[in-house]
Design a protein around this motif. Structure first.
Motif, PDB file in Angstrom:
ATOM      1  N   ALA A  28      50.267  43.088  49.357  1.00 14.42           N
ATOM      2  CA  ALA A  28      50.376  42.305  50.587  1.00 14.42           C
ATOM      3  C   ALA A  28      49.258  42.667  51.556  1.00 14.42           C
ATOM      4  CB  ALA A  28      51.738  42.540  51.235  1.00 14.42           C
ATOM      5  N   GLU A  29      48.950  43.953  51.665  1.00 14.90           N
ATOM      6  CA  GLU A  29      47.905  44.396  52.591  1.00 14.90           C
ATOM      7  C   GLU A  29      46.517  43.956  52.141  1.00 14.90           C
ATOM      8  OE1 GLU A  29      48.063  48.545  53.561  1.00 14.90           O
ATOM      9  OE2 GLU A  29      50.248  48.537  53.806  1.00 14.90           O
ATOM     10  N   VAL A  30      46.242  44.087  50.844  1.00 17.25           N
ATOM     11  CA  VAL A  30      44.924  43.692  50.343  1.00 17.25           C
ATOM     12  C   VAL A  30      44.730  42.190  50.510  1.00 17.25           C
ATOM     13  CG1 VAL A  30      43.417  43.589  48.331  1.00 17.25           C
ATOM     14  CG2 VAL A  30      44.844  45.593  48.692  1.00 17.25           C
ATOM     15  N   ALA A  31      45.765  41.420  50.196  1.00 16.07           N
ATOM     16  CA  ALA A  31      45.673  39.968  50.343  1.00 16.07           C
ATOM     17  C   ALA A  31      45.397  39.597  51.799  1.00 16.07           C
ATOM     18  CB  ALA A  31      46.958  39.299  49.855  1.00 16.07           C
TER      19      ALA A  31
ATOM     20  N   THR B 159      34.734  50.520  42.094  1.00 10.58           N
ATOM     21  CA  THR B 159      35.641  51.413  42.801  1.00 10.58           C
ATOM     22  C   THR B 159      35.532  52.846  42.306  1.00 10.58           C
ATOM     23  OG1 THR B 159      37.376  50.859  41.239  1.00 10.58           O
ATOM     24  CG2 THR B 159      37.296  49.564  43.261  1.00 10.58           C
ATOM     25  N   GLY B 160      34.437  53.159  41.678  1.00  6.98           N
ATOM     26  CA  GLY B 160      34.244  54.535  41.257  1.00  6.98           C
ATOM     27  C   GLY B 160      35.130  54.942  40.109  1.00  6.98           C
ATOM     28  N   GLY B 161      35.675  53.918  39.365  1.00  9.36           N
ATOM     29  CA  GLY B 161      36.499  54.216  38.203  1.00  9.36           C
ATOM     30  C   GLY B 161      37.891  54.686  38.546  1.00  9.36           C
ATOM     31  N   HIS B 162      38.356  54.445  39.783  1.00  8.33           N
ATOM     32  CA  HIS B 162      39.671  54.928  40.169  1.00  8.33           C
ATOM     33  C   HIS B 162      40.795  54.103  39.550  1.00  8.33           C
ATOM     34  CE1 HIS B 162      38.440  57.962  42.972  1.00  8.33           C
ATOM     35  NE2 HIS B 162      37.673  57.117  43.597  1.00  8.33           N
ATOM     36  N   MET B 163      40.541  52.981  38.923  1.00  9.98           N
ATOM     37  CA  MET B 163      41.571  52.058  38.555  1.00  9.98           C
ATOM     38  C   MET B 163      42.394  52.549  37.428  1.00  9.98           C
ATOM     39  SD  MET B 163      42.725  49.518  39.874  1.00  9.98           S
ATOM     40  CE  MET B 163      43.656  48.554  38.838  1.00  9.98           C
TER      41      MET B 163
ATOM     42  N   GLU C 122      37.889  33.562  51.365  1.00  5.24           N
ATOM     43  CA  GLU C 122      38.236  34.968  51.220  1.00  5.24           C
ATOM     44  C   GLU C 122      37.146  35.867  51.794  1.00  5.24           C
ATOM     45  OE1 GLU C 122      40.101  36.084  47.391  1.00  5.24           O
ATOM     46  OE2 GLU C 122      39.742  33.990  46.837  1.00  5.24           O
ATOM     47  N   ARG C 123      37.583  36.830  52.581  1.00  5.27           N
ATOM     48  CA  ARG C 123      36.640  37.786  53.171  1.00  5.27           C
ATOM     49  C   ARG C 123      36.353  38.893  52.173  1.00  5.27           C
ATOM     50  NH1 ARG C 123      36.395  42.701  55.578  1.00  5.27           N
ATOM     51  NH2 ARG C 123      38.610  43.159  55.258  1.00  5.27           N
ATOM     52  N   PRO C 124      35.087  39.124  51.845  1.00  9.18           N
ATOM     53  CA  PRO C 124      34.771  40.235  50.925  1.00  9.18           C
ATOM     54  C   PRO C 124      35.174  41.578  51.531  1.00  9.18           C
ATOM     55  CG  PRO C 124      32.900  38.747  51.178  1.00  9.18           C
ATOM     56  CD  PRO C 124      33.891  38.371  52.240  1.00  9.18           C
ATOM     57  N   LEU C 125      35.589  42.489  50.701  1.00 10.82           N
ATOM     58  CA  LEU C 125      35.933  43.830  51.170  1.00 10.82           C
ATOM     59  C   LEU C 125      34.696  44.710  51.201  1.00 10.82           C
ATOM     60  CD1 LEU C 125      39.195  44.525  49.122  1.00 10.82           C
ATOM     61  CD2 LEU C 125      39.028  43.688  51.483  1.00 10.82           C
ATOM     62  N   GLU C 126      34.684  45.617  52.142  1.00  9.89           N
ATOM     63  CA  GLU C 126      33.622  46.616  52.190  1.00  9.89           C
ATOM     64  C   GLU C 126      33.872  47.650  51.081  1.00  9.89           C
ATOM     65  OE1 GLU C 126      31.003  46.559  54.098  1.00  9.89           O
ATOM     66  OE2 GLU C 126      31.648  44.744  55.170  1.00  9.89           O
ATOM     67  N   PRO C 127      32.821  48.307  50.599  1.00  8.36           N
ATOM     68  CA  PRO C 127      33.006  49.324  49.546  1.00  8.36           C
ATOM     69  C   PRO C 127      34.046  50.379  49.908  1.00  8.36           C
ATOM     70  CG  PRO C 127      30.687  48.823  49.799  1.00  8.36           C
ATOM     71  CD  PRO C 127      31.395  48.089  50.909  1.00  8.36           C
ATOM     72  N   ALA C 128      34.057  50.803  51.164  1.00 10.30           N
ATOM     73  CA  ALA C 128      35.025  51.828  51.571  1.00 10.30           C
ATOM     74  C   ALA C 128      36.456  51.305  51.477  1.00 10.30           C
ATOM     75  CB  ALA C 128      34.734  52.288  53.001  1.00 10.30           C
ATOM     76  N   GLU C 129      36.635  50.024  51.784  1.00  8.63           N
ATOM     77  CA  GLU C 129      37.969  49.430  51.678  1.00  8.63           C
ATOM     78  C   GLU C 129      38.404  49.388  50.218  1.00  8.63           C
ATOM     79  OE1 GLU C 129      38.681  46.062  54.923  1.00  8.63           O
ATOM     80  OE2 GLU C 129      36.775  45.755  53.856  1.00  8.63           O
ATOM     81  N   ARG C 130      37.504  48.993  49.342  1.00 12.80           N
ATOM     82  CA  ARG C 130      37.847  48.928  47.928  1.00 12.80           C
ATOM     83  C   ARG C 130      38.235  50.312  47.406  1.00 12.80           C
ATOM     84  NH1 ARG C 130      33.126  45.559  47.626  1.00 12.80           N
ATOM     85  NH2 ARG C 130      31.964  47.162  46.510  1.00 12.80           N
TER      86      ARG C 130
ATOM     87  N   GLU D 296      43.088  43.662  40.833  1.00 10.60           N
ATOM     88  CA  GLU D 296      41.678  43.721  40.466  1.00 10.60           C
ATOM     89  C   GLU D 296      40.922  42.517  41.021  1.00 10.60           C
ATOM     90  OE1 GLU D 296      41.458  44.076  36.254  1.00 10.60           O
ATOM     91  OE2 GLU D 296      42.274  46.102  36.213  1.00 10.60           O
ATOM     92  N   ASP D 297      41.543  41.341  40.935  1.00  9.54           N
ATOM     93  CA  ASP D 297      40.919  40.145  41.510  1.00  9.54           C
ATOM     94  C   ASP D 297      40.626  40.344  42.988  1.00  9.54           C
ATOM     95  OD1 ASP D 297      40.791  38.586  39.286  1.00  9.54           O
ATOM     96  OD2 ASP D 297      42.352  37.190  39.891  1.00  9.54           O
ATOM     97  N   LEU D 298      41.630  40.797  43.716  1.00  9.42           N
ATOM     98  CA  LEU D 298      41.506  40.914  45.169  1.00  9.42           C
ATOM     99  C   LEU D 298      40.524  42.011  45.575  1.00  9.42           C
ATOM    100  CD1 LEU D 298      45.260  40.504  46.165  1.00  9.42           C
ATOM    101  CD2 LEU D 298      43.423  38.842  46.528  1.00  9.42           C
ATOM    102  N   VAL D 299      40.498  43.089  44.812  1.00  9.16           N
ATOM    103  CA  VAL D 299      39.644  44.212  45.185  1.00  9.16           C
ATOM    104  C   VAL D 299      38.187  43.990  44.803  1.00  9.16           C
ATOM    105  CG1 VAL D 299      39.185  46.650  44.717  1.00  9.16           C
ATOM    106  CG2 VAL D 299      41.500  45.916  45.210  1.00  9.16           C
ATOM    107  N   THR D 300      37.957  43.283  43.700  1.00  6.52           N
ATOM    108  CA  THR D 300      36.582  43.212  43.198  1.00  6.52           C
ATOM    109  C   THR D 300      35.901  41.878  43.387  1.00  6.52           C
ATOM    110  OG1 THR D 300      37.215  42.503  40.962  1.00  6.52           O
ATOM    111  CG2 THR D 300      37.157  44.876  41.410  1.00  6.52           C
TER     112      THR D 300
END
Length: 215
Positions: free
Chosen positions: A110-113, A199-203, A72-80, A178-182
């Motif tokens: 689907a996009e995050v995955a 994610t800056g508490g956006h969840m 799995e490729r880690p996401l950049e903070p901006a992506e998260r 949450e799994d995929l984003v964090t």
């Protein structure tokens, strides 16, 4: 140290690593290993095969063979941040437009995955199979959201997704999101962090919110 001795040490080390990898795969593919690896997904697959444990284990072993080596490729903070903001927007629109919200969540997952390195969303079945290997605890939430999103509008009552069903599907799907984003590379659904810190508490979704009326 002679060149021959160095070569011998390298060969022995390589053999040990290969043996360890093969042993790990063997443990994962055995009945007990598959049950530990897939958790609730194991039980769901057995039920899907009408209780035929051997057939279910063959399917799970095939998924593990196809997708077990996926990194799995880690996401950049901006992506998260971007993905979390989209989730929040979809959630906020749920009361007024539940179907549109569920459709957006389905598309978002689907996009995050795909961004994490899983098969593209257009290959839904293959994407879900891969997710089930690496996020077995929460992948069924994605299935529920997808079923609700593609359910026909105005069809027979048993084929329609009611508002409460869509709400529950979104709540279950949140765990996979949450799994995929964090999570970082190599982490699985059983070891996810809270999304708010990254994610800056956006969840998220409050299950205690007043429920929308049934459609």
């Amino acid at each position: 140290m002679s060149t021959g001795l160095i070569i011998a040490i390298v060969i022995v080390a390589a053999v040990v690593v290969v043996a360890a990898v093969l042993a790990m795969r063997s443990r994962n593919k055995g009945p007990g290993g598959l049950k530990r690896r897939f958790g609730p997904e194991y039980e769901r697959t057995v039920a899907e095969h009408g209780g035929d444990t051997k057939a279910a284990e063959r399917e799970l072993a095939e998924r593990l063979e196809r997708h077990g080596d996926l990194h799995e490729r880690p996401l950049e903070p901006a992506e998260r941040e971007r993905y979390a903001a989209r989730w929040t927007t979809a959630q906020e629109h749920f009361v007024d437009s539940p179907r549109e919200s569920v459709t957006e969540i389905d598309r978002l997952l689907a996009e995050v995955a795909a961004a994490r390195g899983f098969p593209a969303g257009a290959e839904y079945e293959d994407q879900v199979a891969a997710l089930s290997v690496h996020h077995a605890d929460h992948v069924d939430g994605y299935r529920r959201v997808h079923r609700a999103a593609v359910a026909p509008v105005g069809g027979a009552p048993q084929t329609q997704a009611g508002t409460e069903e869509m709400r529950r599907a979104m709540i279950e799907a949140r765990s996979l999101f949450e799994d995929l984003v964090t999570s970082s590379t190599g982490e699985h659904g059983r070891h996810r962090a809270g999304v708010g810190a990254d994610t800056g508490g956006h969840m998220p979704w409050s299950a205690d919110r007043s429920r929308p009326k049934e459609s």
